[in-house]
Design an enzyme around this catalytic site. Structure first.
Site, PDB file in Angstrom:
ATOM      1  CG  ASP A   1     -17.958 -17.412 -72.443  1.00 21.55           C
ATOM      2  OD1 ASP A   1     -18.114 -18.338 -73.560  1.00 21.55           O
ATOM      3  OD2 ASP A   1     -16.689 -16.771 -72.131  1.00 21.55           O
TER       4      ASP A   1
ATOM      5  CE1 TYR B   1     -17.212 -23.355 -86.994  1.00 21.55           C
ATOM      6  CE2 TYR B   1     -17.806 -22.894 -84.781  1.00 21.55           C
ATOM      7  CZ  TYR B   1     -17.290 -22.570 -86.199  1.00 21.55           C
ATOM      8  OH  TYR B   1     -16.694 -21.369 -85.852  1.00 21.55           O
ATOM      9  CG  HIS B   2     -19.246 -25.609 -81.425  1.00 18.66           C
ATOM     10  ND1 HIS B   2     -20.498 -25.809 -82.148  1.00 18.66           N
ATOM     11  CD2 HIS B   2     -19.108 -24.474 -81.320  1.00 18.66           C
ATOM     12  CE1 HIS B   2     -21.019 -24.651 -82.422  1.00 18.66           C
ATOM     13  NE2 HIS B   2     -20.274 -23.998 -81.809  1.00 18.66           N
TER      14      HIS B   2
ATOM     15  CE1 TYR C   1     -25.310 -18.967 -84.669  1.00 14.92           C
ATOM     16  CE2 TYR C   1     -23.542 -17.987 -83.976  1.00 14.92           C
ATOM     17  CZ  TYR C   1     -24.688 -18.572 -83.711  1.00 14.92           C
ATOM     18  OH  TYR C   1     -24.846 -18.924 -82.117  1.00 14.92           O
TER      19      TYR C   1
ATOM     20  CE  LYS D   1     -15.174 -19.258 -69.668  1.00 14.76           C
ATOM     21  NZ  LYS D   1     -15.214 -18.705 -70.894  1.00 14.76           N
TER      22      LYS D   1
ATOM     23  CG  HIS E   1     -17.152 -20.398 -76.590  1.00 20.29           C
ATOM     24  ND1 HIS E   1     -18.592 -19.989 -76.561  1.00 20.29           N
ATOM     25  CD2 HIS E   1     -17.158 -21.249 -77.854  1.00 20.29           C
ATOM     26  CE1 HIS E   1     -19.074 -20.219 -77.627  1.00 20.29           C
ATOM     27  NE2 HIS E   1     -18.275 -20.985 -78.499  1.00 20.29           N
TER      28      HIS E   1
END
Length: 666
Positions: free
Chosen positions: A541, A171-172, A17, A537, A543
């Site tokens: 981003d 996945y996340h 990746y 935040k 996450h």
């Protein structure tokens, strides 16, 4: 007598990746990796590209080229795939909200190479539902987002038959805290929501619907508990076969096959003793390769140093060599399924299947996956699961070698030297990208762009499939921001629930932090009101796991919490700190844009007369950058090695006391 050769299965598709800085630099990296034996591409796009902004947009400042490659227009996409024959390549693109646009650009570049789009092979992640739960790169509300996903799926099934139009991405979900049972349930519920939407759209005849099901793929996480993770993959296969047969009537067993790619767990990579990440990655790779009947179709491994920063080409080569050694040197691919018939494996698989069925039923009762995202139900469940995991690390119930046990270590030679074992993006990259974008806009036909955008908006408003006008936009020289802005005007934007109930009472285990809570309360009494922590935040981003967990811990420690979710501007954060009377601002930034964003927030605080509010930051921040931030006034820098949030909270109280002229050791 000549020895009979043993049959070997073909290896899985091997990827890394990657993408950074610029399309030209990323193209060089791709061709290098392909020359070293990589068999497919996995493209990482930067955050402005993922969230639909051009590189010169104010929200893109500091983010350009940091976590992936910036793609503003067809010229960038051409440069990205220069001298890479797309008819021979299998390309995976980690892109969601802007997936129709990036695929449109890919198709337009293929046409320029003389490639028939019918021959293109690859994957667009295109699972926007999990973006509301984890990565945060959504743009539009869930309804329109599902519509765009549906349009891409139906278009590719009809016109690019070898393409995987969506990678339902558990996945996340694991990165956001999902247990194996939750990962199974939420991913399969998301797949059902998308397939139901495709069927309801009427764009695919009923007799071809099994072709849609046959093109659905998954992108899965594999953690360190590799026996459990192996069982999870076998459970995925069983549940998907059952779901596609019973819910969608798919009779062809090949089209019911659970097809998935994987990146092993990045959440478990540690900044402390990062050399330990090598064995973690290898063990996690075994989870998705040991069971032949549940083996991954494609694998991309993180580099050992991704908890430190951006991996270098050599680090990516090391990750690729791990795959090659397993596939080519061992005898793994010479045997049938090693786990068939194991009562231990089957018992665990049955347990996971039963748990997933129960949670899937709960989601159905609550109205399906989209409704559960809009209500905040799934996000709350993930935040709670993640909280339980972090509490287990804090107490030592869950052992992490080098983090909360066996912490003694010699200095690693891997992180020695001026570069500290990571790649840094040149500070001039953003300005170069912006200059090139301005030049591109000046040279194109504005009339052609305007006509293409009018057609795009018309399709969005009328319900026509978005892909044909998007491809025309790509050919005309429309930019990423222009494409997204048209759809923003039609669909609007969205802010997802945070999953953090900041009014909730302290957690049951809060007795373990009684002294911390007492110190928070005492400090508030000395200052005349309860301590208030603003968690910000900034930038693009999305996450948010760390920010959410700090919010939960802060609440349990007795702070009043102000947390409004992701993607806030520096001005919004500064104004909120002033209006809410925050005693401290805690920033969470994982995209590498910390230097630029902190400078911007300092500027905004100065501008509104709130420069006395102390700032701390958490994220993936190299030591050299941490020192720069402290020299410019930041009071503390927290990184992934700081796993004890009780200690973090206590340090925040000390900072507040010092900023207000109180003795630190109250």
């Amino acid at each position: 007598m000549e020895e009979k050769k043993t049959h070997r299965d073909r290896p899985w598709l091997m990827r890394t990746y990657s993408g950074h800085s610029s399309a030209r630099a990323s193209n060089e990296l791709y061709r290098t990796n392909l020359g070293r034996g990589q068999t497919g591409l996995s493209v990482a796009f930067d955050l402005p590209t993922q969230t639909g902004y051009d590189s010169d947009h104010p929200l893109a400042r500091g983010e350009v080229g940091k976590v992936g490659v910036p793609i503003d227009h067809i010229g960038d996409m051409e440069a990205l795939f220069h001298q890479i024959p797309l008819e021979q390549m299998n390309t995976s693109m980690t892109i969601n909200a802007t997936a129709p646009w990036l695929l449109a650009l890919y198709i337009a570049v293929a046409e320029q190479q003389g490639v028939d789009p019918k021959s293109l092979q690859g994957t667009t992640q295109n699972d926007v539902l999990k973006e509301y739960l984890s990565r945060g790169t959504y743009i539009f509300p869930p309804g329109p987002s599902v519509r765009l996903t549906t349009d891409l799926i139906t278009y590719t099934v009809q016109h690019i038959p070898k393409w995987n139009p969506t990678n339902i991405c558990s996945y996340h979900l694991q990165e956001a805290g999902a247990t194996p049972t939750q990962e199974l349930a939420y991913a399969l519920s998301s797949a059902s929501a998308i397939l139901d939407a495709v069927r309801a759209s009427g764009q695919i005849p009923a007799d071809r619907f099994q072709d849609v099901v046959g093109r659905i793929s998954f992108f899965v996480n594999a953690g360190i508990r590799f026996v459990e993770e192996t069982c999870k993959m076998r459970a995925f296969c069983a549940l998907w076969d059952e779901l596609t047969r019973s819910r969608y009537g798919v009779q062809d067993s090949k089209k019911r096959r659970f097809r998935y790619g994987v990146q092993v767990n990045s959440l478990g990579l540690t900044e402390s003793q990062p050399e330990n990440n090598v064995q973690r990655i290898v063990l996690e790779m075994l989870a998705v390769t040991l069971s032949k009947n549940a083996r991954a179709r494609a694998i991309q491994l993180p580099a050992w140093n991704e908890a430190l920063g951006l991996p270098r080409p050599w680090d990516q080569q090391w990750a690729l060599r791990m795959q090659q050694v397993l596939a080519l040197e061992t005898d793994l691919l010479e045997y049938g399924d090693l786990l068939d018939g194991s009562p231990v494996i089957q018992t665990k698989v049955d347990e996971l299947v039963a748990g997933a069925r129960k949670e899937i039923a709960e989601i159905e009762v609550r109205g399906g996956m989209v409704a559960c995202i809009e209500s905040g139900y799934v996000k709350r469940e993930l935040v709670q699961s993640h909280t339980r995991r972090l509490r287990a690390i804090e107490t030592g119930e869950l052992s992490i070698v080098g983090v909360n046990c066996f912490r003694e270590s010699a200095q690693s030679p891997l992180t020695a030297g001026d570069e500290s074992g990571i790649l840094t993006v040149d500070a001039t990259v953003e300005q170069s990208q912006v200059s090139a974008l301005l030049a591109f806009r000046a040279e194109r036909s504005q009339q052609r762009v305007d006509n293409a955008l009018i057609a795009l908006r018309g399709a969005a408003e009328s319900g026509l499939n978005i892909m044909p006008p998007s491809i025309d936009c790509a050919r005309a020289g429309v930019t990423t921001g222009e494409w997204s802005d048209q759809l923003r005007q039609v669909f609007g934007e969205y802010r997802a629930p945070t999953g953090v109930d900041i009014s909730k009472a302290a957690a049951p285990e809060a007795s373990e932090i009684a002294s911390l809570r007492a110190r928070v309360q005492r400090t508030g009494e000395e200052l005349g009101r309860p301590l208030r922590l603003l968690i910000g935040k900034p930038g693009l981003d999305g996450h948010s796991n760390g920010a959410e967990q700090i919010a939960v811990k802060g609440r349990d420690a007795g702070f009043e919490i102000v947390y409004e979710g992701i993607r806030l501007t520096p001005a919004q954060i500064a104004r909120a700190a002033q209006e809410e009377g925050a005693h401290l601002i805690g920033l969470s930034i994982l995209s590498g844009s910390h230097l630029e964003l902190v400078e911007a927030i300092h500027h905004e605080l100065d501008r509104i007369g709130a420069a006395d509010v102390p700032l701390v930051i958490g994220g993936i921040i190299p030591q050299a950058d941490a020192e720069k931030l402290k020299s410019k006034g930041l009071k503390a820098v927290f990184t992934p090695k700081d796993v004890d949030m009780n200690v973090i909270m206590d340090q925040m109280v000390t900072i507040i006391r010092e900023a207000n002229g109180l003795q630190p050791a109250a």
